[in-house]
Design a protein around this motif. Sequence first.
Motif, mmCIF file in Angstrom:
data_model
loop_
_atom_site.group_PDB
_atom_site.id
_atom_site.type_symbol
_atom_site.label_atom_id
_atom_site.label_comp_id
_atom_site.label_asym_id
_atom_site.label_seq_id
_atom_site.Cartn_x
_atom_site.Cartn_y
_atom_site.Cartn_z
ATOM 1 N N ILE A 157 0.860 -1.184 0.000
ATOM 2 C CA ILE A 157 0.000 0.000 0.000
ATOM 3 C C ILE A 157 0.899 1.238 0.000
ATOM 4 O O ILE A 157 1.790 1.366 0.846
ATOM 5 C CB ILE A 157 -0.915 -0.004 1.238
ATOM 6 N N PRO A 158 0.709 2.175 -0.929
ATOM 7 C CA PRO A 158 1.611 3.330 -1.041
ATOM 8 C C PRO A 158 1.771 4.114 0.256
ATOM 9 O O PRO A 158 2.871 4.551 0.582
ATOM 10 C CB PRO A 158 0.958 4.169 -2.145
ATOM 11 N N THR B 7 -9.253 -5.614 3.681
ATOM 12 C CA THR B 7 -7.926 -6.221 3.537
ATOM 13 C C THR B 7 -7.818 -6.962 2.219
ATOM 14 O O THR B 7 -6.820 -6.834 1.488
ATOM 15 C CB THR B 7 -7.658 -7.180 4.705
ATOM 16 N N GLY B 8 -8.849 -7.747 1.882
ATOM 17 C CA GLY B 8 -8.839 -8.483 0.619
ATOM 18 C C GLY B 8 -8.809 -7.558 -0.587
ATOM 19 O O GLY B 8 -8.095 -7.817 -1.560
ATOM 20 N N THR B 9 -9.548 -6.447 -0.513
ATOM 21 C CA THR B 9 -9.577 -5.485 -1.614
ATOM 22 C C THR B 9 -8.213 -4.840 -1.818
ATOM 23 O O THR B 9 -7.743 -4.673 -2.958
ATOM 24 C CB THR B 9 -10.628 -4.405 -1.343
ATOM 25 N N ALA B 10 -7.559 -4.469 -0.704
ATOM 26 C CA ALA B 10 -6.221 -3.867 -0.800
ATOM 27 C C ALA B 10 -5.231 -4.830 -1.436
ATOM 28 O O ALA B 10 -4.416 -4.446 -2.285
ATOM 29 C CB ALA B 10 -5.744 -3.453 0.588
ATOM 30 N N LEU B 11 -5.296 -6.099 -1.054
ATOM 31 C CA LEU B 11 -4.397 -7.102 -1.626
ATOM 32 C C LEU B 11 -4.619 -7.260 -3.121
ATOM 33 O O LEU B 11 -3.670 -7.275 -3.910
ATOM 34 C CB LEU B 11 -4.594 -8.441 -0.924
ATOM 35 N N VAL B 12 -5.864 -7.395 -3.520
ATOM 36 C CA VAL B 12 -6.169 -7.609 -4.935
ATOM 37 C C VAL B 12 -5.750 -6.404 -5.766
ATOM 38 O O VAL B 12 -5.162 -6.545 -6.849
ATOM 39 C CB VAL B 12 -7.672 -7.909 -5.127
ATOM 40 N N TYR B 13 -6.028 -5.206 -5.252
ATOM 41 C CA TYR B 13 -5.721 -4.020 -6.050
ATOM 42 C C TYR B 13 -4.225 -3.764 -6.161
ATOM 43 O O TYR B 13 -3.679 -3.620 -7.266
ATOM 44 C CB TYR B 13 -6.415 -2.787 -5.468
ATOM 45 N N PHE B 14 -3.545 -3.699 -5.010
ATOM 46 C CA PHE B 14 -2.136 -3.292 -5.031
ATOM 47 C C PHE B 14 -1.184 -4.414 -5.426
ATOM 48 O O PHE B 14 -0.095 -4.145 -5.930
ATOM 49 C CB PHE B 14 -1.739 -2.724 -3.666
ATOM 50 N N ALA C 44 -0.074 -0.946 -14.562
ATOM 51 C CA ALA C 44 1.211 -0.287 -14.822
ATOM 52 C C ALA C 44 1.906 -0.891 -16.032
ATOM 53 O O ALA C 44 2.485 -0.176 -16.863
ATOM 54 C CB ALA C 44 2.103 -0.393 -13.590
ATOM 55 N N THR C 45 1.847 -2.200 -16.156
ATOM 56 C CA THR C 45 2.470 -2.874 -17.296
ATOM 57 C C THR C 45 1.800 -2.455 -18.604
ATOM 58 O O THR C 45 2.478 -2.164 -19.601
ATOM 59 C CB THR C 45 2.372 -4.400 -17.120
#
Length: 490
Positions: free
Chosen positions: A103-104, A235-242, A250-251
């Motif tokens: 997480i940034p 928590t699950g959303t943060a993991l999936v997104y980041f 980004a790729t």
Amino acid sequence: MNTQLLPTTPAASSSGRPERPSLSTPRPVRDRFAGQHKQRMLRTDLLTVIAWASVAAAVALWLADGGASTITSPAGLFTAGGIVAGLAGMDLVLLMLLLAARIPFIDRTIGHDRALEFHGKLGKPSLYLLLAHGVLIAIGYGMAEGLDPVTESVNLWMQVPDMWLAFVSMALFIAVVVTSLVAVRRRFPYEFWYVVHLLTYAAVATSIPHQFSVGGLFAAGTWQRWYWLAICISTGTALVYFRILEPVLATLRHQLTVAKVESVAPGVVNIVMRGRQLDQLAGTGGRFFIWRFLAPGMWWHPHPFSLSAEPVFTGPDGQGTMRITVRNLGDGSAGLLRLRKGTKVALEGPYGLLSTAARTKNKVVMIGAGIGITPLRALLETTPFGPGEASVLLRGHTEQELYLSREILELCQERGVRLFHLTGPRSQGRSTWLPEDAVRNGYSLTSYVPDIKDADVYVCGPATWAANVRADAAKAGVREDQIHHERFNW
């Protein structure tokens, strides 16, 4: 003499010895990075408060539901202890996942490697709490029913909905913690450990159902249920997104391909990549990316490397080239020396605090060894300082091992930086970062940078060598928050 002060400014000497400190004392100048540092420390305190508060809130859920009123017998005491241990243990697991989610806000506050360090430290406590949860629940339920803990555990597995998943979850948690131990981890290749570590997500997923189907704490319609669902989903959303979505975006956004691979020294190459919107990646000197080169047999190897130079723009929309410098250390890195032009590249990041974001002082000292010199070359290009406010010390067995030294010399001449080349063999039998001749002459960090205690010190190189530099800096009076060293981890 193996210590060379390069003539980067008219006042610099090439006598081969560190200059003596000036007797004049300049008027102190207010550190322009003091405010930035204060804000980062406030964010660190905020994260600490949130972490402790989340554990307290997990226990408060049980207290608010009248949990303490159930302690009317030994069986109730064991059961209550098991419930509290389970709530606290699961909360720590969720904190571990957030620390590893890249997480940034967390990364820019405490740095990537420190976040992973805390992540690792929470592993054993969370496992112990979850083990205590299972054991205490089995004892408490068993005492209430007149059964021994083993028989009660079998009954729970066979008769209680979703409880078998909890047992599976516990086995997975044990496997993850055991494979995370340094002694065990070194026995297997990174890819094996990484795959096993992914079991953390399976362990969490299989632990959740019984939390909502067993007992009344998280019964339908209760606020406790909504709170627990919210933190699990967040928590699950943060993991999936980041961890998944952001790297894919980004790729696709930058569309990097290998433009050329050029030799720097034996076993060391520059990998130049071409892409677009590279202006979004500019100014990240010192921070690292995780690269995947999408070639047969290589796409599944992640490589943590910092840029060794700022992007060079050659067209509109941020089109241009960016560069990393890679040394053949065996295994996955050996194949990078043979990359073909046009190979597509996936990237994640940037990550870490080995950058201007960590600055606390006007003055800066950069100390690098071997391939660790290359991130400092990018940092030297971007971090702000005035003439005479920076020093660079490069360490290698020979001049050939001072990678990118010509480019660094040009930057130092352009920006008025004192540059030292420290070459020669190690001092046998001593824990030191200096070459043998420098040790024999009684040199230390203050021999090269007399006012180092008033500077930020960036260190990048092999772990043991870097630890010796940091120890020397601390001995010279440099505060811990002024010493910046980061391991480039996945």
